[in-house]
Design an enzyme around this catalytic site. Structure first.
Site, PDB file in Angstrom:
ATOM      1  N   ASP A 341       0.864  -1.168   0.000  1.00 32.43           N
ATOM      2  CA  ASP A 341       0.000   0.000   0.000  1.00 32.43           C
ATOM      3  C   ASP A 341       0.910   1.230   0.000  1.00 32.43           C
ATOM      4  O   ASP A 341       2.107   1.118   0.300  1.00 32.43           O
ATOM      5  CB  ASP A 341      -0.887  -0.029   1.251  1.00 32.43           C
ATOM      6  CG  ASP A 341      -1.624   1.267   1.476  1.00 32.43           C
ATOM      7  OD1 ASP A 341      -2.295   1.734   0.540  1.00 32.43           O
ATOM      8  OD2 ASP A 341      -1.512   1.825   2.580  1.00 32.43           O
ATOM      9  N   ASP A 524      -1.888  -0.796   5.911  1.00 31.35           N
ATOM     10  CA  ASP A 524      -2.106  -0.268   7.257  1.00 31.35           C
ATOM     11  C   ASP A 524      -3.540   0.149   7.531  1.00 31.35           C
ATOM     12  O   ASP A 524      -3.926   0.306   8.686  1.00 31.35           O
ATOM     13  CB  ASP A 524      -1.207   0.947   7.489  1.00 31.35           C
ATOM     14  CG  ASP A 524      -1.700   2.178   6.754  1.00 31.35           C
ATOM     15  OD1 ASP A 524      -1.921   3.212   7.388  1.00 31.35           O
ATOM     16  OD2 ASP A 524      -1.866   2.095   5.525  1.00 31.35           O
ATOM     17  N   ASP A 528      -7.320  -1.438   3.434  1.00 34.66           N
ATOM     18  CA  ASP A 528      -6.432  -2.535   3.058  1.00 34.66           C
ATOM     19  C   ASP A 528      -6.885  -3.883   3.626  1.00 34.66           C
ATOM     20  O   ASP A 528      -6.419  -4.930   3.166  1.00 34.66           O
ATOM     21  CB  ASP A 528      -5.009  -2.269   3.567  1.00 34.66           C
ATOM     22  CG  ASP A 528      -4.409  -1.012   2.983  1.00 34.66           C
ATOM     23  OD1 ASP A 528      -4.583  -0.780   1.777  1.00 34.66           O
ATOM     24  OD2 ASP A 528      -3.785  -0.247   3.744  1.00 34.66           O
TER      25      ASP A 528
END
Length: 633
Positions: A341, A524, A528
């Protein structure tokens, strides 16, 4: 006179943290029984080593049998009723057989191992379920329903229907997915989309339930019922991915049915054949069968697998990485693609000033100082970054009067008799960041460019991960393509996917998995979590990670050190090599002892010595992974 500091905009994006794993576990009966069994085992062992009377430590071991073994025994009997065999039942039988010939320590050790592993699985499952439930609390319980005559009433957000309009005041969470029909404001969507800074939302723009409104007032027409909101879909995706995620089984689990059935059948044959065909007495045949079950029991096999993996988990934990189970540790080494990410993972999720462009006749410090003076009273992330940059340059903050926030635009105030306006723009391909314009009395005096701050260790971590897997790293982000491309260029990431919502991330991860890749995803945020659950291994950043991400992930990088990803993959691969070596040793010893017992008479003492010796050997070999060099090499 300097005006009072403007009220802080509510930005409580992080969900209230649920109880710790220990607190959660202690509420579960499986954990309480496992802890009781462990305590009783340790007490019994201590008394045995101290030379206490045998009846005393025997009683503690038997109590350990009862507390830790009744649930596996019940599960095994239920499986037997369904005409299947599992290792749980075999372990109970082996433990009882060990006790029947005086080896009560061996049986108690087996009981503790299986009770503990079962309890840990229950805790992880419960934590994920609790976190999915708490996700729905991100959406406000109530919303302000706007009627056609302009009056308002407070209603439950879950009762909102498409077509209805809600009023969203500054600082409030938006009560439902919808479209702005009146007003302009900045909306913090980071929890849902991963965008690093609040985005301007005006008439015709979509807004999402649970995101935080800025300083403006919005009228939103609801487009989806609460059950179909993005938040509800995220919760559903996490649950579905967790349930359907292919579980990487340990060796003993893969051969469970065959091994259990084989040992049971072989034990019965060892008991019956000597009596039926060779005229052996029942007592002699029973002793041979018990010895057979002891040497054939998978103690060494279990310890071939568990010590290397548990030692690896302990080593990783010492270096700030929590791996939730031995199954996870074993599977990490099979990673073929690492995906990251962006916001909060490769970047710190906080903007920083990267460029100041003064107009002719104006200095960079002047532009920054004026902007910082006005932004000092703003709670916007860009404003805080500008103030921080001015402080780093040692620029004093001038006195400001008439401060006002301009919803969706920026801030304005009077500095030294002049009206200073700081207008916040949007990221585009030319600036690869967010462009802020600074005006004095209406004239543009300069621009300030801000970008999401890259973690210092990100480029090296990406290179190390790609080097281990032999495949370019992948970037999955909800941020805009320009911001994503900048981060990819600075870190060396080869494949970029931007402007993704949570379902899009899941689709990309499952697509890679369907092609045979084993994906390790590092993220995080709440956005996600579904993809973390869908990946072969999900790793969450510990310091910034949302509760849902932390509970859904298989791995938690406690210190947010991205370099740990490559170290963890290497450690897992080394652990697998140790497991294979241990299994070879255990299988050899079992084969030798079983053959000896079948073709000759294996003395009980030698059987126990050989069995325990191999168990100790594989355990000590696995413990070598506790060394620092195992992590750093």
């Amino acid at each position: 006179m300097t005006p009072p500091r403007a009220p802080a905009v509510v930005q409580d994006r992080v969900l209230p943290r649920p109880p710790s794993v220990l607190a959660t576990g202690l509420k579960l009966p499986e954990v309480r029984w496992a802890l009781a069994a462990l305590v009783l085992f340790l007490l019994g062992w201590g008394l045995q080593l101290s030379g206490a009377p045998a009846p005393l430590w025997w009683s503690l071991y038997l109590a350990c049998y009862a507390t830790g073994g009744w649930e596996p025994a019940l599960a095994g009997l239920r499986a037997l009723r369904e005409k299947t065999l599992d290792v749980d039942l075999l372990m109970i039988v082996a433990a009882i057989a060990a006790a029947s010939i005086g080896q009560v320590f061996d049986g108690a050790l087996l009981i503790v191992i299986f009770a503990t592993s079962g309890a840990l699985e229950v805790v992880v499952t419960q934590r994920t379920a609790d976190s999915v439930d708490s996700l729905l609390n991100l959406a406000p319980e109530q919303a302000t329903l706007l009627h056609g005559d302009g009056t308002t009433t407070t209603v439950a957000s879950r009762e909102l229907e498409p077509g209805e309009r809600i009023l969203v005041r500054p600082g409030e969470r938006i009560g439902g997915d919808g479209t702005v029909v009146d007003g302009t404001s900045e909306v913090d969507q980071q929890a849902i989309t991963g965008e690093s800074v609040p985005v301007v939302r005006g008439v015709g723009d979509e807004v999402l339930s649970g995101t935080v409104n800025g300083t403006g007032t919005l009228t939103v027409q609801v487009t989806r019922p609460a059950s179909a909101s993005v938040i509800a879909r995220i919760a559903t995706l996490v649950e579905e991915a967790s349930e359907t995620k292919a579980r990487t089984q340990l060796f003993i689990e893969k051969v469970e049915q065959t091994y259990s059935f084989g040992v049971v059948v072989a034990t019965l044959l060892v008991l019956a054949v000597p009596m039926l065909f060779f005229g052996h007495a029942f007592e002699d045949a029973l002793l041979r069968a018990i010895v057979f079950m002891i040497v054939a029991s998978p103690c060494a096999v279990v310890l071939s697998t568990m010590p290397p993996l548990l030692a690896s988990i302990a080593n990783a934990g010492r270096h700030g990485v929590l791996v939730k189970s031995a199954t996870v540790m074993e599977g990490i080494g099979r990673t073929t693609v690492v995906a990251f990410d962006k916001t909060g993972t490769l970047t710190e999720g906080a903007p920083e000033v990267t460029d100041i462009g003064p107009m002719t006749g104006h200095g960079a410090d002047t532009v920054l100082a004026l902007a910082a003076a006005v932004e000092h009273y703003s709670e916007h992330p860009l404003g805080r970054a500008i103030v921080r940059a001015a402080a780093e340059r040692g620029l004093p903050l001038q006195e400001v009067t008439g401060f006002r926030a301009l919803p969706g635009l920026g801030v304005v105030g009077r500095v030294d008799g002049s009206t200073v306006t700081v207008e916040r723009g949007a990221a585009d391909s030319s600036t690869t960041g967010t462009l802020v314009q600074v005006r004095r009395d209406g004239s543009l005096i300069g621009t300030i460019t801000l970008t999401d701050r890259l973690r210092p260790d990100a480029p090296a971590a990406v290179r190390a991960a790609a080097g281990l897997t032999g495949a370019p790293a992948v970037l999955l982000t909800g941020d805009n393509p320009a911001a994503a491309a900048t981060v990819a260029e600075r870190t060396g990431i080869g494949t970029v996917h931007a402007s993704l919502l949570p379902p899009d991330k899941v689709a990309l991860v499952t697509g890679l998995e369907a092609r045979g890749e084993r994906v390790l995803l590092v993220g995080d945020g709440i956005n996600d979590a579904p993809a973390l659950a869908a990946a072969s291994t999900g790793a969450a950043m510990g310091r910034r990670g949302s509760d849902l991400a932390l509970d859904t992930a298989d791995v938690i990088i406690v210190r947010d050190e991205l370099g740990s990803v490559a170290n963890l993959v290497r450690l897992s691969r080394r652990a697998r090599r140790y497991v294979i070596a241990n299994l070879a040793v255990a299988a050899t010893v079992i084969t030798v002892l079983v053959t000896w017992d079948l073709v000759a008479t294996l003395p009980l003492a030698l059987a126990v010595a050989g069995h325990e010796g191999s168990t100790v050997l594989v355990a000590l070999n696995g413990a070598r992974l506790l060394r620092r060099s195992a992590w750093e090499a």
